[in-house]
Enzyme design. Structure first.
Site, PDB file in Angstrom:
ATOM      1  N   SER A 133      24.828  12.189  36.762  1.00  0.00           N
ATOM      2  CA  SER A 133      25.329  11.456  37.940  1.00  0.00           C
ATOM      3  C   SER A 133      26.724  11.973  38.230  1.00  0.00           C
ATOM      4  O   SER A 133      27.366  12.579  37.371  1.00  0.00           O
ATOM      5  CB  SER A 133      25.403   9.960  37.597  1.00  0.00           C
ATOM      6  OG  SER A 133      26.170   9.263  38.550  1.00  0.00           O
ATOM      7  N   TYR A 166      27.772   3.059  31.948  1.00  0.00           N
ATOM      8  CA  TYR A 166      26.966   4.003  32.736  1.00  0.00           C
ATOM      9  C   TYR A 166      27.656   5.361  32.786  1.00  0.00           C
ATOM     10  O   TYR A 166      27.042   6.405  32.543  1.00  0.00           O
ATOM     11  CB  TYR A 166      26.753   3.447  34.148  1.00  0.00           C
ATOM     12  CG  TYR A 166      25.888   4.336  35.025  1.00  0.00           C
ATOM     13  CD1 TYR A 166      24.505   4.357  34.872  1.00  0.00           C
ATOM     14  CD2 TYR A 166      26.453   5.156  36.006  1.00  0.00           C
ATOM     15  CE1 TYR A 166      23.701   5.166  35.667  1.00  0.00           C
ATOM     16  CE2 TYR A 166      25.665   5.971  36.811  1.00  0.00           C
ATOM     17  CZ  TYR A 166      24.287   5.972  36.634  1.00  0.00           C
ATOM     18  OH  TYR A 166      23.486   6.785  37.417  1.00  0.00           O
TER      19      TYR A 166
HETATM   20  N1  LIG Z   1      20.237   6.465  42.938  1.00  0.00           N
HETATM   21  C1  LIG Z   1      21.440   6.928  42.690  1.00  0.00           C
HETATM   22  O1  LIG Z   1      22.384   6.694  43.466  1.00  0.00           O
HETATM   23  C2  LIG Z   1      21.704   7.781  41.488  1.00  0.00           C
HETATM   24  C3  LIG Z   1      22.897   8.524  41.465  1.00  0.00           C
HETATM   25  C4  LIG Z   1      23.153   9.310  40.354  1.00  0.00           C
HETATM   26  C5  LIG Z   1      22.263   9.374  39.317  1.00  0.00           C
HETATM   27  N2  LIG Z   1      21.113   8.632  39.364  1.00  0.00           N
HETATM   28  C6  LIG Z   1      20.208   8.733  38.223  1.00  0.00           C
HETATM   29  O2  LIG Z   1      18.946   9.147  38.690  1.00  0.00           O
HETATM   30  C7  LIG Z   1      17.936   8.693  37.799  1.00  0.00           C
HETATM   31  C8  LIG Z   1      16.839   8.018  38.609  1.00  0.00           C
HETATM   32  O3  LIG Z   1      17.406   6.883  39.239  1.00  0.00           O
HETATM   33  P1  LIG Z   1      16.860   6.263  40.605  1.00  0.00           P
HETATM   34  O4  LIG Z   1      18.029   6.043  41.476  1.00  0.00           O
HETATM   35  O5  LIG Z   1      15.696   7.014  41.079  1.00  0.00           O
HETATM   36  O6  LIG Z   1      16.473   4.817  40.029  1.00  0.00           O
HETATM   37  P2  LIG Z   1      15.122   3.987  40.042  1.00  0.00           P
HETATM   38  O7  LIG Z   1      15.475   2.681  39.418  1.00  0.00           O
HETATM   39  O8  LIG Z   1      14.496   4.036  41.376  1.00  0.00           O
HETATM   40  O9  LIG Z   1      14.188   4.829  39.045  1.00  0.00           O
HETATM   41  C9  LIG Z   1      14.352   4.845  37.652  1.00  0.00           C
HETATM   42  C10 LIG Z   1      12.976   4.929  37.022  1.00  0.00           C
HETATM   43  O10 LIG Z   1      13.139   5.021  35.602  1.00  0.00           O
HETATM   44  C11 LIG Z   1      12.184   4.157  34.992  1.00  0.00           C
HETATM   45  N3  LIG Z   1      12.671   3.747  33.672  1.00  0.00           N
HETATM   46  C12 LIG Z   1      13.698   2.916  33.390  1.00  0.00           C
HETATM   47  N4  LIG Z   1      13.805   2.743  32.060  1.00  0.00           N
HETATM   48  C13 LIG Z   1      12.827   3.495  31.493  1.00  0.00           C
HETATM   49  C14 LIG Z   1      12.418   3.721  30.157  1.00  0.00           C
HETATM   50  N5  LIG Z   1      13.035   3.122  29.134  1.00  0.00           N
HETATM   51  N6  LIG Z   1      11.391   4.570  29.926  1.00  0.00           N
HETATM   52  C15 LIG Z   1      10.734   5.168  30.962  1.00  0.00           C
HETATM   53  N7  LIG Z   1      11.065   4.971  32.260  1.00  0.00           N
HETATM   54  C16 LIG Z   1      12.095   4.137  32.511  1.00  0.00           C
HETATM   55  C17 LIG Z   1      12.085   2.973  35.945  1.00  0.00           C
HETATM   56  O11 LIG Z   1      10.909   2.210  35.724  1.00  0.00           O
HETATM   57  C18 LIG Z   1      12.125   3.673  37.291  1.00  0.00           C
HETATM   58  O12 LIG Z   1      10.839   4.053  37.716  1.00  0.00           O
HETATM   59  C19 LIG Z   1      18.634   7.781  36.800  1.00  0.00           C
HETATM   60  O13 LIG Z   1      18.876   8.471  35.593  1.00  0.00           O
HETATM   61  C20 LIG Z   1      19.926   7.450  37.491  1.00  0.00           C
HETATM   62  O14 LIG Z   1      20.956   7.111  36.600  1.00  0.00           O
HETATM   63  C21 LIG Z   1      20.811   7.845  40.424  1.00  0.00           C
END
Ligand SMILES: NC(=O)c1ccc[n+]([C@@H]2O[C@H](COP(=O)([O-])OP(=O)(O)OC[C@H]3O[C@@H](n4cnc5c(N)ncnc54)[C@H](O)[C@@H]3O)[C@@H](O)[C@H]2O)c1
Length: 256
Positions: free
Chosen positions: A147, A160
């Site tokens: 991130s 985080y």
């Molecule tokens: N959306 C943002 O703004 C953003 C920005 C930077 C980084 N990220 C990172 O991107 C990645 C995806 O995030 P997103 O925004 O798509 O979120 P999201 O919540 O839509 O998706 C996350 C997915 O991970 C799954 N998950 C959670 N815990 C789990 C576990 N223990 N085992 C298996 N699956 C699990 C959830 O069920 C979900 O489907 C994350 O690592 C997040 O930190 C997101």
């Protein structure tokens, strides 16, 4: 667009947001996709979406905090498809929104277990398998989802931010350790990207969405499909000289 025909991509957290967009994009580019998810209904939905677009995917129930479940998921992948070419360690949570002193031991441990443990155990199982595939002409490719909070501080999100800094440390170290084995390992560092996770953050306070938007020089959030395309590019053979990088996808945020 690069072709990933005859390649097998294993993606954690592919039931939602960035993970789902990445699964759909790999499938469109010809890969067979393994959706490794803790949420069975959203994981199966992703498989259904891939099937509808004519692709090939399977769902594997997998909690990334448990090394045995990840090992078993990789074993099942290879048992079904004979190989593993691409590992995307994306599963993660945002954790509690609050200052350092408001974060509990449980808050800290949970986020480290999922966001760091999931990447650590994921890479271990993926690399172990990739090392057995000596005939693989293009080598293995791994992308870990960090991130922008992995390269900067994130007020109200210390655990985080710490977890995402750790993902970059794991990525760079593993990239150096396995470079001679033709396994390329990179990370992506997205800024706010439309997904259920970011919706949670938006809902923490009135006016939050506008404040978040203003932080980004492009004046908007990223789309999950944009992050997915960068992940595909990092895994493509056209990109064969790039490893150990933490690529910021941030609408210009870290340029200033
Ligand atoms: N959306 C943002 O703004 C953003 C920005 C930077 C980084 N990220 C990172 O991107 C990645 C995806 O995030 P997103 O925004 O798509 O979120 P999201 O919540 O839509 O998706 C996350 C997915 O991970 C799954 N998950 C959670 N815990 C789990 C576990 N223990 N085992 C298996 N699956 C699990 C959830 O069920 C979900 O489907 C994350 O690592 C997040 O930190 C997101």
């Amino acid at each position: 667009m690069s072709s990933f025909a005859n390649q097998v991509a294993f993606i954690t957290g592919a039931g939602s947001g960035i993970g789902r967009a990445t699964a759909l994009a790999f499938s469109k580019a010809g890969a067979t996709v393994v959706v490794a998810e803790i949420n069975e209904s959203t994981g199966r939905e992703t498989v259904e979406l891939i099937t509808q677009q004519g692709g090939n995917a399977v769902f594997i129930l997998c909690n990334v905090v448990d090394p045995e479940q990840i090992k078993k998921a990789i074993y099942q992948t290879v048992h079904s498809f004979g190989r593993l070419d691409i590992g995307i360690n994306n599963a993660g949570i945002g954790g509690k929104f609050g200052k350092l002193l408001d974060q509990t031991e449980q808050d800290f441990n949970q986020i480290m277990a999922i966001n760091v443990g999931g990447v650590f155990y994921g890479m271990q199982a993926q690399i172990r398998q990739m090392l057995t595939q000596k005939s693989n002409p293009t080598g293995g490719k791994i992308v870990n989802v960090s991130s922008i909070a992995g390269v900067r501080g994130m007020p109200m999100g210390a655990p985080y931010s710490a977890s995402k800094h750790a993902v970059i440390g794991l990525t760079k170290t593993a990239a150096l350790e396995y470079v001679k084995h033709h396994i390329r390992i990179n990370a992506v560092c997205p800024v706010y990207t439309h997904s259920p996770m970011v919706d949670e953050l938006i809902n923490t306070a009135p006016g939050m969405e506008e404040r978040m938007r203003r932080m980004v020089p492009m004046g908007r959030f990223g789309e999950p499909e944009e992050i997915a395309q960068t992940i595909l590019w990092l895994c493509s053979d056209e990109n064969a000289f790039v490893t150990g990088q933490a690529l910021q996808i941030d609408g210009g945020l870290t340029a200033g």
